[in-house]
Design a protein around this motif. Sequence first.
Motif, PDB file in Angstrom:
ATOM      1  N   TYR A  65      -5.823   8.554 -14.011  1.00 27.39           N
ATOM      2  CA  TYR A  65      -5.415   8.487 -12.607  1.00 27.39           C
ATOM      3  C   TYR A  65      -5.985   7.248 -11.909  1.00 27.39           C
ATOM      4  O   TYR A  65      -7.120   6.845 -12.159  1.00 27.39           O
ATOM      5  CB  TYR A  65      -5.874   9.742 -11.849  1.00 27.39           C
TER       6      TYR A  65
ATOM      7  N   THR B  17       3.023  -3.070 -12.250  1.00 29.92           N
ATOM      8  CA  THR B  17       2.892  -2.078 -11.181  1.00 29.92           C
ATOM      9  C   THR B  17       4.235  -1.861 -10.498  1.00 29.92           C
ATOM     10  O   THR B  17       4.641  -0.722 -10.217  1.00 29.92           O
ATOM     11  CB  THR B  17       1.853  -2.534 -10.147  1.00 29.92           C
TER      12      THR B  17
ATOM     13  N   THR C   2       2.384   1.600  -3.511  1.00 31.04           N
ATOM     14  CA  THR C   2       1.392   1.846  -4.557  1.00 31.04           C
ATOM     15  C   THR C   2       0.780   3.229  -4.465  1.00 31.04           C
ATOM     16  O   THR C   2       0.447   3.840  -5.486  1.00 31.04           O
ATOM     17  CB  THR C   2       0.278   0.784  -4.477  1.00 31.04           C
ATOM     18  N   HIS C   3       0.648   3.762  -3.252  1.00 27.42           N
ATOM     19  CA  HIS C   3      -0.140   4.993  -3.073  1.00 27.42           C
ATOM     20  C   HIS C   3       0.633   6.166  -2.463  1.00 27.42           C
ATOM     21  O   HIS C   3       0.007   7.171  -2.101  1.00 27.42           O
ATOM     22  CB  HIS C   3      -1.365   4.692  -2.198  1.00 27.42           C
TER      23      HIS C   3
ATOM     24  N   ASP D 143      -0.210   9.526  -3.672  1.00 20.89           N
ATOM     25  CA  ASP D 143      -1.597   9.970  -3.535  1.00 20.89           C
ATOM     26  C   ASP D 143      -1.836  10.836  -2.308  1.00 20.89           C
ATOM     27  O   ASP D 143      -2.957  11.302  -2.083  1.00 20.89           O
ATOM     28  CB  ASP D 143      -2.536   8.758  -3.452  1.00 20.89           C
TER      29      ASP D 143
ATOM     30  N   THR E 271       0.828  -1.207   0.000  1.00 21.86           N
ATOM     31  CA  THR E 271       0.000   0.000   0.000  1.00 21.86           C
ATOM     32  C   THR E 271       0.862   1.256   0.000  1.00 21.86           C
ATOM     33  O   THR E 271       0.570   2.228  -0.711  1.00 21.86           O
ATOM     34  CB  THR E 271      -0.939  -0.002   1.217  1.00 21.86           C
TER      35      THR E 271
ATOM     36  N   ARG F  85       6.422   0.203 -12.729  1.00 26.28           N
ATOM     37  CA  ARG F  85       5.970   1.601 -12.795  1.00 26.28           C
ATOM     38  C   ARG F  85       6.365   2.354 -11.531  1.00 26.28           C
ATOM     39  O   ARG F  85       6.890   3.480 -11.603  1.00 26.28           O
ATOM     40  CB  ARG F  85       4.455   1.647 -13.002  1.00 26.28           C
ATOM     41  N   VAL F  86       6.122   1.751 -10.361  1.00 28.47           N
ATOM     42  CA  VAL F  86       6.443   2.418  -9.094  1.00 28.47           C
ATOM     43  C   VAL F  86       7.955   2.574  -8.942  1.00 28.47           C
ATOM     44  O   VAL F  86       8.444   3.629  -8.502  1.00 28.47           O
ATOM     45  CB  VAL F  86       5.852   1.629  -7.907  1.00 28.47           C
TER      46      VAL F  86
ATOM     47  N   ARG G 149     -10.904   2.470 -13.202  1.00 25.97           N
ATOM     48  CA  ARG G 149     -10.975   3.223 -11.948  1.00 25.97           C
ATOM     49  C   ARG G 149     -11.907   4.420 -12.131  1.00 25.97           C
ATOM     50  O   ARG G 149     -12.098   4.901 -13.243  1.00 25.97           O
ATOM     51  CB  ARG G 149      -9.595   3.718 -11.523  1.00 25.97           C
TER      52      ARG G 149
ATOM     53  N   ALA H  74      -4.517   3.775  -9.045  1.00 21.82           N
ATOM     54  CA  ALA H  74      -3.576   2.648  -8.958  1.00 21.82           C
ATOM     55  C   ALA H  74      -4.219   1.357  -9.428  1.00 21.82           C
ATOM     56  O   ALA H  74      -5.409   1.178  -9.312  1.00 21.82           O
ATOM     57  CB  ALA H  74      -3.107   2.485  -7.521  1.00 21.82           C
TER      58      ALA H  74
END
Length: 636
Positions: free
Chosen positions: A634, A113, A81-82, A85, A78, A116-117, A608, A636
């Motif tokens: 936008y 993912t 990933t965020h 945000d 988490t 990308r992160v 999303r 995740a």
Amino acid sequence: MKEVGILLGGPQGSGIETSMWILSRVLVSKGYGVIADREYFSNITGRHSYIQMLASSVKPPRSLKYPVEILASMDAETVFTHFTDISEGGILIYDVNTSSRRIDEIPSMEDATRERVARILSDKNVEPSVESVVKYLERDKRILPLGLDFSALLKTLSEQYRIDARALSRFLSGIIVSSVAVVLGLSEEAVVQGFEQQFGERKHLVEQNTALYRLVRDALSNHYGAVRLDEPGFSMEKAMVVTGNDVVAIAKIVAGVRYQSYYPITPAADESFLLERYDNIVDETGEVVGSVVVVQTEDEIAAVNSAIGAALTGARASTTTSGPGFDLMVEGLSWAGMNEVPLVITYYQRGGPSTGQPTRGSQSDLFNAVFAGHGEFARVVLSSSDHLEAFYDTIEAFNIAEKYQVPVIHLLDKFLANTVAVMPVPDLGGVGIERGVLAKGGPGYKRFSLESLISPRAFIGARDTVMWYTGDEHDEHGHIAEDPEIRVKMYSKRIEKLNLIQRELPLERKLRLHGPGSPDYLVVGWGSVKGVVLDAIEYFSEKGLRMAYLDVKLLWPFPSEEFLKITSGLPDSRILAVEHSYGVNIAELVSMSTGRRIVKRVSKYTGRPIMLDELVKGLEEIVSGRRERVVLTYGA
């Protein structure tokens, strides 16, 4: 603060949804408006799941925004990933035991993912570990990191209540709820009330989670109320905290549905699950007035056909599904069109094609609902834009189906289905049940009489009544007939019901204009985009730009005359369309039905929800003339 954005994240099956429900109920009990979207993978446990919430002191929120003020994470995934945000000056709640975890040590994260992160972290010169991410956030974005020792908290709770170590993971949601509640300054009394609503008669769970709240409060004592919502500036005497699935299920009971079929499919199944919980329907006095027979069939073909059979016996009947299931129902839909069966199909869209994105949202099935089926026959397609509308539209779907004896497709989507929102208790004062032309039957009964567009409807089993149903073309009695004269009369009769429906449905059932009557720009859309579009045009209004939203409620038969009348003062260049699809298909439907060509389009098809901030930016790009098409990405 007038509003606070909250993001909760953790492994699927770890209690994130439970955290959402408890926090939503606690906030609503304190008078705040809440909306919460649940995003999850199509597996039972393990993969990343998250909740994005917005709590408001000003009004019941209609859309979500980014970045958020509070990110509460159960695990390292988490955080990775965020971490982008969280708003500057926001709060990160995390487990200190995950500090040493590196991104390449998380097996549940998708490779795309992770890559990308990792790329984002590399661009920011941040090492791919939780500890480094936390330091970056604290240094560069002035985030307040609140590290909790989840293991120590659970160990203390276990020792206090002698809880088996294997059961401690069930209390992760309690840590998340408690930490967010403490940061928001929510009282123990309010939090306990939330636990009681969630766990009901299981008093030991209420007691244990309350003890956990106290442990978390002690650990975060210096940060109690670090993020304060203003006192609520609005009031709802009675309110419901529900998902879209819940609302539709409740509305079906009010509408008098007595048969519902389904094959389990996301995101439709939760509606039937709720109906299955109740054996009987009671009135205000407690007297049993009926029940809903809910049947889980072996597949969607059986689901639609059994609902058709129930409707022919006189029961208000429906089936519920998503895109792949609807594909299997299409032959049954055509049969219902041929035989003037008042069938309701509740259709929750998700990402396609094929299995697509089973747990993500979409509006890309518009043409499937409007045109699926072989041959031509009358069908009605209705859309709902929010939870309250979904309640009334569900009842209207059954009224239209029976009054005009046509199949009705109630088109919703995952965003409405899985979003929790606070809404007023529906007013039943103006809700009526219309069953249409009912006949007693008897000798010489003509089920498909040509005397009027609406056939005299008797139920299978009526005394001294014989009737025939066939998938073939037929005469007034229902006998197979291929005579060209009969064909023209029967075929025309069925299709011309669409003209009757067009004439008789009131304008508010077809189109709803929100905003000024003579706007500078008009946004056209349907379904769940309504809330975020309304918030966007409110933003533009404050900037001095007159913008309105035209919500298309009746997708088929398309209200062409009314649409042309409403848009007559605007050139095509001043009309925009917004939709969760690649093609923004509502623009094509408008063009096909009215001749007006909507070129300017805002599209999102990641699965999303559309966030307010990204929609505002997208509309600014179009209004400024820099672009005609904007794709939003936008989430995740």
